[in-house]
Write a protein that holds these residues in place. Structure first.
Motif, PDB file in Angstrom:
ATOM      1  N   ARG A 190      18.425  -0.489  63.470  1.00 61.82           N
ATOM      2  CA  ARG A 190      17.760   0.654  64.220  1.00 61.82           C
ATOM      3  C   ARG A 190      17.045   1.557  63.403  1.00 61.82           C
ATOM      4  NH1 ARG A 190      18.339  -2.252  67.969  1.00 61.82           N
ATOM      5  NH2 ARG A 190      19.676  -1.867  69.703  1.00 61.82           N
ATOM      6  N   PRO A 191      16.097   2.178  63.496  1.00 66.35           N
ATOM      7  CA  PRO A 191      15.710   2.391  64.791  1.00 66.35           C
ATOM      8  C   PRO A 191      14.727   1.248  65.466  1.00 66.35           C
ATOM      9  CG  PRO A 191      14.193   3.510  63.443  1.00 66.35           C
ATOM     10  CD  PRO A 191      15.202   2.816  62.618  1.00 66.35           C
ATOM     11  N   CYS A 192      14.311   0.256  64.829  1.00 67.46           N
ATOM     12  CA  CYS A 192      13.800  -0.889  65.388  1.00 67.46           C
ATOM     13  C   CYS A 192      13.989  -2.293  64.392  1.00 67.46           C
ATOM     14  CB  CYS A 192      12.361  -0.514  65.757  1.00 67.46           C
ATOM     15  SG  CYS A 192      11.265  -0.138  64.068  1.00 67.46           S
ATOM     16  N   ASN A 193      13.691  -3.290  65.069  1.00 69.00           N
ATOM     17  CA  ASN A 193      13.979  -4.397  64.364  1.00 69.00           C
ATOM     18  C   ASN A 193      12.869  -5.630  64.653  1.00 69.00           C
ATOM     19  OD1 ASN A 193      15.355  -6.314  66.413  1.00 69.00           O
ATOM     20  ND2 ASN A 193      16.524  -4.327  66.260  1.00 69.00           N
ATOM     21  N   LEU A 194      12.478  -6.770  64.395  1.00 70.37           N
ATOM     22  CA  LEU A 194      11.612  -7.651  64.603  1.00 70.37           C
ATOM     23  C   LEU A 194      12.123  -8.293  65.862  1.00 70.37           C
ATOM     24  CD1 LEU A 194      10.358  -8.920  61.303  1.00 70.37           C
ATOM     25  CD2 LEU A 194       8.931  -7.612  63.082  1.00 70.37           C
ATOM     26  N   VAL A 195      13.456  -8.375  66.077  1.00 68.35           N
ATOM     27  CA  VAL A 195      14.219  -9.341  67.164  1.00 68.35           C
ATOM     28  C   VAL A 195      13.843  -8.858  68.306  1.00 68.35           C
ATOM     29  CG1 VAL A 195      16.315  -9.987  68.210  1.00 68.35           C
ATOM     30  CG2 VAL A 195      16.069  -9.990  65.520  1.00 68.35           C
ATOM     31  N   GLN A 196      13.852  -7.457  68.559  1.00 66.84           N
ATOM     32  CA  GLN A 196      13.562  -6.956  70.040  1.00 66.84           C
ATOM     33  C   GLN A 196      12.023  -6.883  70.141  1.00 66.84           C
ATOM     34  OE1 GLN A 196      15.011  -3.085  68.195  1.00 66.84           O
ATOM     35  NE2 GLN A 196      12.921  -2.055  69.403  1.00 66.84           N
ATOM     36  N   LEU A 197      11.332  -7.383  69.208  1.00 63.08           N
ATOM     37  CA  LEU A 197       9.630  -7.282  69.516  1.00 63.08           C
ATOM     38  C   LEU A 197       9.526  -8.874  69.674  1.00 63.08           C
ATOM     39  CD1 LEU A 197       8.184  -5.212  66.337  1.00 63.08           C
ATOM     40  CD2 LEU A 197       8.571  -4.702  68.826  1.00 63.08           C
ATOM     41  N   LEU A 198      10.415  -9.764  69.471  1.00 60.89           N
ATOM     42  CA  LEU A 198       9.848 -11.364  69.715  1.00 60.89           C
ATOM     43  C   LEU A 198       9.418 -11.491  71.199  1.00 60.89           C
ATOM     44  CD1 LEU A 198      12.912 -13.261  67.707  1.00 60.89           C
ATOM     45  CD2 LEU A 198      10.542 -13.097  67.221  1.00 60.89           C
ATOM     46  N   PRO A 199      10.212 -11.079  72.008  1.00 60.63           N
ATOM     47  CA  PRO A 199       9.718 -11.237  73.824  1.00 60.63           C
ATOM     48  C   PRO A 199       8.210 -10.818  73.996  1.00 60.63           C
ATOM     49  CG  PRO A 199      11.986 -10.437  73.579  1.00 60.63           C
ATOM     50  CD  PRO A 199      11.151 -10.409  72.340  1.00 60.63           C
TER      51      PRO A 199
END
Length: 165
Positions: A152-161
């Motif tokens: 957190r607060p962000c990562n590349l995994v959450q952006l993949l979709p």
């Protein structure tokens, strides 16, 4: 979340059996719970590099590509030039932050670290120098956290979709 990762070593002098940097990356990604899709080695030839990475970019099962080697300043070093035209977007901060971290161990020699990162066709791509220290620094201090959905607060995994929007 387990990601499908492909590893490419760029070298005119090593074989896969002698590739300590590729081996270190493979061990680290597997220890983190990710899956190695493929690991290969190509010579310092921008068209061979581009061909392998393009193949993985086109493969919907490959989510991440990590290359090591061919990022120096000699005439044969052309990995950044091979990969940059393939990227839809670059992740500018990756190279900048890598050089800051690398400065701690190799000083001003980090100026020669022409690493980069970006995305292409929904695939995250990291281009690393070939030294063992460089790949360990990149994985341990940058890549690993960005490939963990709990970062957190962000990562590349959450952006993949959303990378193919």
């Amino acid at each position: 979340m387990s990601l499908a990762i492909a590893l490419l070593t760029v070298s005119d002098t090593r074989t896969l059996a002698e590739d300590r940097s590729g081996e270190a990356l493979q061990q680290r990604l597997e220890a983190a719970g990710h899956r190695l899709v493929e690991r290969t080695l190509v010579p310092d030839d921008r068209y061979r590099i581009r061909s392998e990475i393009s193949r993985w970019i086109a493969d919907p099962t490959v989510q991440v590509v990590i290359s090591s080697g061919g990022t120096g300043l000699t005439g044969r070093d052309g990995t950044p030039e091979a990969v940059a035209p393939l990227l839809d977007k670059t992740i500018e901060g990756f190279g900048e932050l890598f050089r800051v971290l690398s400065f701690e161990t190799i000083g001003t020699s980090t100026l020669q670290s022409r690493c980069l990162a970006g995305v292409a066709n929904g695939t995250v791509i990291f281009v690393l120098p070939g030294s063992l220290d460089a790949v360990e620094t990149a994985w341990d201090r940058l890549i690993h956290a960005q490939l963990e959905e709990s970062t957190r607060p962000c990562n590349l995994v959450q952006l993949l979709p959303r990378l193919r929007e």
